[in-house]
Design a protein around this motif. Structure first.
Motif, PDB file in Angstrom:
ATOM      1  N   PRO A  65       8.712 -16.489  26.496  1.00 36.17           N
ATOM      2  CA  PRO A  65       8.036 -16.596  25.193  1.00 36.17           C
ATOM      3  C   PRO A  65       6.511 -16.635  25.297  1.00 36.17           C
ATOM      4  O   PRO A  65       5.815 -16.161  24.394  1.00 36.17           O
ATOM      5  N   LEU A  66       5.991 -17.179  26.398  1.00 37.08           N
ATOM      6  CA  LEU A  66       4.537 -17.220  26.548  1.00 37.08           C
ATOM      7  C   LEU A  66       3.935 -15.820  26.593  1.00 37.08           C
ATOM      8  O   LEU A  66       2.837 -15.592  26.088  1.00 37.08           O
ATOM      9  N   GLN A  67       4.639 -14.879  27.208  1.00 35.55           N
ATOM     10  CA  GLN A  67       4.141 -13.502  27.229  1.00 35.55           C
ATOM     11  C   GLN A  67       4.017 -12.953  25.810  1.00 35.55           C
ATOM     12  O   GLN A  67       3.040 -12.271  25.483  1.00 35.55           O
ATOM     13  N   GLU A  68       4.989 -13.230  24.984  1.00 36.59           N
ATOM     14  CA  GLU A  68       4.936 -12.768  23.591  1.00 36.59           C
ATOM     15  C   GLU A  68       3.748 -13.384  22.857  1.00 36.59           C
ATOM     16  O   GLU A  68       3.052 -12.704  22.086  1.00 36.59           O
ATOM     17  N   GLU A  69       3.488 -14.662  23.102  1.00 37.38           N
ATOM     18  CA  GLU A  69       2.381 -15.334  22.417  1.00 37.38           C
ATOM     19  C   GLU A  69       1.031 -14.774  22.856  1.00 37.38           C
ATOM     20  O   GLU A  69       0.135 -14.568  22.027  1.00 37.38           O
ATOM     21  N   VAL A  70       0.872 -14.536  24.157  1.00 38.31           N
ATOM     22  CA  VAL A  70      -0.393 -13.988  24.653  1.00 38.31           C
ATOM     23  C   VAL A  70      -0.576 -12.550  24.164  1.00 38.31           C
ATOM     24  O   VAL A  70      -1.667 -12.157  23.735  1.00 38.31           O
ATOM     25  N   ALA A  71       0.488 -11.769  24.205  1.00 36.56           N
ATOM     26  CA  ALA A  71       0.414 -10.388  23.713  1.00 36.56           C
ATOM     27  C   ALA A  71       0.012 -10.363  22.246  1.00 36.56           C
ATOM     28  O   ALA A  71      -0.784  -9.519  21.822  1.00 36.56           O
ATOM     29  N   ASP A  72       0.550 -11.285  21.466  1.00 37.72           N
ATOM     30  CA  ASP A  72       0.216 -11.353  20.047  1.00 37.72           C
ATOM     31  C   ASP A  72      -1.271 -11.626  19.843  1.00 37.72           C
ATOM     32  O   ASP A  72      -1.901 -11.071  18.932  1.00 37.72           O
ATOM     33  N   LEU A  73      -1.850 -12.477  20.704  1.00 37.69           N
ATOM     34  CA  LEU A  73      -3.272 -12.787  20.593  1.00 37.69           C
ATOM     35  C   LEU A  73      -4.161 -11.624  21.047  1.00 37.69           C
ATOM     36  O   LEU A  73      -5.311 -11.507  20.627  1.00 37.69           O
ATOM     37  N   LEU A  74      -3.619 -10.751  21.876  1.00 36.40           N
ATOM     38  CA  LEU A  74      -4.375  -9.608  22.395  1.00 36.40           C
ATOM     39  C   LEU A  74      -4.253  -8.351  21.546  1.00 36.40           C
ATOM     40  O   LEU A  74      -5.082  -7.445  21.663  1.00 36.40           O
ATOM     41  N   GLU A  75      -3.237  -8.258  20.708  1.00 41.66           N
ATOM     42  CA  GLU A  75      -2.751  -6.963  20.242  1.00 41.66           C
ATOM     43  C   GLU A  75      -3.593  -6.213  19.228  1.00 41.66           C
ATOM     44  O   GLU A  75      -3.258  -5.101  18.869  1.00 41.66           O
ATOM     45  N   GLN A  76      -4.675  -6.808  18.742  1.00 42.69           N
ATOM     46  CA  GLN A  76      -5.527  -6.059  17.825  1.00 42.69           C
ATOM     47  C   GLN A  76      -4.743  -5.567  16.605  1.00 42.69           C
ATOM     48  O   GLN A  76      -4.450  -4.381  16.454  1.00 42.69           O
ATOM     49  N   ALA A  77      -4.398  -6.492  15.742  1.00 43.82           N
ATOM     50  CA  ALA A  77      -3.721  -6.171  14.471  1.00 43.82           C
ATOM     51  C   ALA A  77      -2.375  -5.482  14.684  1.00 43.82           C
ATOM     52  O   ALA A  77      -1.988  -4.598  13.925  1.00 43.82           O
ATOM     53  N   ASP A  78      -1.647  -5.906  15.713  1.00 43.91           N
ATOM     54  CA  ASP A  78      -0.284  -5.425  15.969  1.00 43.91           C
ATOM     55  C   ASP A  78      -0.213  -3.918  16.230  1.00 43.91           C
ATOM     56  O   ASP A  78       0.849  -3.314  16.097  1.00 43.91           O
ATOM     57  N   ASP A  79      -1.328  -3.307  16.631  1.00 48.08           N
ATOM     58  CA  ASP A  79      -1.340  -1.861  16.877  1.00 48.08           C
ATOM     59  C   ASP A  79      -0.908  -1.495  18.297  1.00 48.08           C
ATOM     60  O   ASP A  79      -0.730  -0.317  18.594  1.00 48.08           O
ATOM     61  N   TYR A  80      -0.779  -2.501  19.178  1.00 43.45           N
ATOM     62  CA  TYR A  80      -0.548  -2.242  20.589  1.00 43.45           C
ATOM     63  C   TYR A  80       0.624  -3.053  21.129  1.00 43.45           C
ATOM     64  O   TYR A  80       1.038  -4.053  20.537  1.00 43.45           O
ATOM     65  N   LYS A  81       1.119  -2.629  22.282  1.00 45.57           N
ATOM     66  CA  LYS A  81       2.064  -3.414  23.056  1.00 45.57           C
ATOM     67  C   LYS A  81       1.467  -3.658  24.445  1.00 45.57           C
ATOM     68  O   LYS A  81       0.695  -2.845  24.944  1.00 45.57           O
ATOM     69  N   ALA A  82       1.844  -4.789  25.057  1.00 44.70           N
ATOM     70  CA  ALA A  82       1.185  -5.238  26.275  1.00 44.70           C
ATOM     71  C   ALA A  82       2.082  -5.186  27.499  1.00 44.70           C
ATOM     72  O   ALA A  82       3.302  -5.368  27.409  1.00 44.70           O
ATOM     73  N   PHE A  83       1.448  -4.942  28.636  1.00 47.30           N
ATOM     74  CA  PHE A  83       2.071  -5.094  29.956  1.00 47.30           C
ATOM     75  C   PHE A  83       1.163  -6.011  30.758  1.00 47.30           C
ATOM     76  O   PHE A  83      -0.058  -5.823  30.792  1.00 47.30           O
ATOM     77  N   PHE A  84       1.735  -7.026  31.426  1.00 46.89           N
ATOM     78  CA  PHE A  84       0.931  -7.982  32.168  1.00 46.89           C
ATOM     79  C   PHE A  84       0.982  -7.726  33.666  1.00 46.89           C
ATOM     80  O   PHE A  84       2.034  -7.439  34.233  1.00 46.89           O
TER      81      PHE A  84
END
Length: 378
Positions: free
Chosen positions: A72-91
């Motif tokens: 779940p922490l990955q989802e929370e960090v991705a949400d903070l990074l995502e720039q208005a939900d336009d992106y998906k993240a890989f860590f």
């Protein structure tokens, strides 16, 4: 006698024992004002208590979790990074790893196409990232490079136009060339890059050093009204813990299907706990506006105190990322040494640039203290 490889050359004969706020202390107890942030890592200083608490809590609960399971922490960090939900993240674990992921993804999105990069850029020392780093001193001894890369001159619109061909599938660039001498992107060049994107060429922005508030925006591309197809970040994201991230527009996210890429430690719970605390602080009300205000203050101080010095050729900055270009590059190491002797830590960039990366939490008074030391030296 050392048991370490000497790939870092002769290290500076200093041993730091601890840090407090924006200061480091060596084994003799001497205090140093840190204008390096550990090369852009300790953006929130050495006393970021929320980050420390988050990591301590996480290490007691679960230090590692395989990416086979939900985190779940990955989802929370991705949400903070995502720039208005336009992106998906890989860590990942570093900027180089994040850039490797970006390069692999670009080849999946634009198969068989070349990736254009720029002279004096720096993207890492792994083979793909190194092949995109158009500096002889980085590539020497490692040929052949990974194929499929071409180069152009940064901030030169004519060079960009001449270098883009039907084989160009993506363009990789920094908003500020850090290792290359702290050279910010110009508005004209940003517009030319945006025009390339409108023609279907992917824009990959390397925000490893410029991201996470360093320029007064969460990401430096926000200064230029750019929306990259892919962007990467690392360094300040974990405030001391190794973490990197690649973000890609939703429309391309499916190209990284199961098994195409991975990382054992990428998105590690400890790194994610720290990154969440960092991003929560950066996105809190007024924080980035305060960084921008301090950047304006520092720019004014440098202009007033240093710009007219005969040893100074130019001063360049974007936010709290500053390059002081010298008229004589042979003085660079002496200046860095003199600064250390007077309790100030600064960096070099390129052959003739003093690089400043003060923590974002440094006060105006502390910024002025550092400039005063540099004024005396220069």
């Amino acid at each position: 006698m050392t048991h370490l490889l000497q790939n870092y050359g002769t290290r500076i004969p200093m041993t730091f024992t601890h840090g407090e706020g924006v200061y480091l202390f060596d084994e003799t107890g001497k205090k140093y004002l840190d204008f390096t942030s550990g090369i852009g890592v300790m953006n929130l200083g050495y006393s970021f208590e929320a980050g420390k608490a988050a990591v301590k809590t996480q290490v007691d609960a679960l230090a590692h979790l395989s990416n086979l399971y939900n985190n779940p922490l990955q989802e929370e960090v991705a949400d903070l990074l995502e720039q208005a939900d336009d992106y998906k993240a890989f860590f990942a674990n570093s900027g180089a790893e994040a850039n490797e992921a970006a390069l692999k993804l670009a080849r999946l999105i634009r198969p068989g196409k070349e990736i254009l990069a720029f002279e004096d850029g720096f993207h890492g020392r792994t083979f793909g990232a190194m092949s995109a780093t158009m500096q002889d001193k980085i590539q020497n001894g490692f040929s052949p490079m990974v194929s499929g890369f071409s180069k152009a001159i940064y901030n030169d619109v004519d060079s960009l136009k001449a270098s883009v061909t039907p084989q160009t599938g993506a363009i990789l660039f920094e908003i500020v060339q850090g290792e290359g001498g702290v050279t910010p992107l110009t508005a004209e060049f940003a517009a030319a890059l945006k025009s390339c994107q409108e023609q279907g060429i992917l824009l990959i922005v390397d925000e490893v050093q410029t991201g996470n508030g360093r320029t007064g925006k969460l990401f430096a591309f926000e200064h230029f009204d750019l929306q990259p197809d892919i962007f990467t970040t690392a360094k300040g994201l974990g405030n001391g813990l190794p973490v990197g991230a690649m973000l890609v527009k939703n429309c391309y996210a499916d190209c990284f299907s199961a098994g195409k890429h991975g990382s054992t430690f990428g998105g590690n719970p400890l790194a994610m706990a720290s990154a969440k605390a960092v991003l929560t602080e950066l996105t809190s009300d007024g924080f980035l506006a305060e960084v921008a205000d301090k950047a304006d203050f520092l720019k004014a101080q440098l202009k007033e105190k240093l710009a007219s010095k005969p040893t100074v050729k130019a001063i360049r900055n974007l936010g709290l990322m500053v390059g002081i270009q010298l008229t004589d590059g042979t003085q660079l190491q002496e200046i860095l040494s003199d600064a250390r002797a007077q309790g100030l830590l600064v960096l070099s960039a390129g052959k003739d640039v003093v690089r400043l990366l003060p923590p974002l939490v440094m006060t105006k008074a502390q910024l002025a203290d550092g400039v005063a030391i540099l004024e005396g030296i220069l």
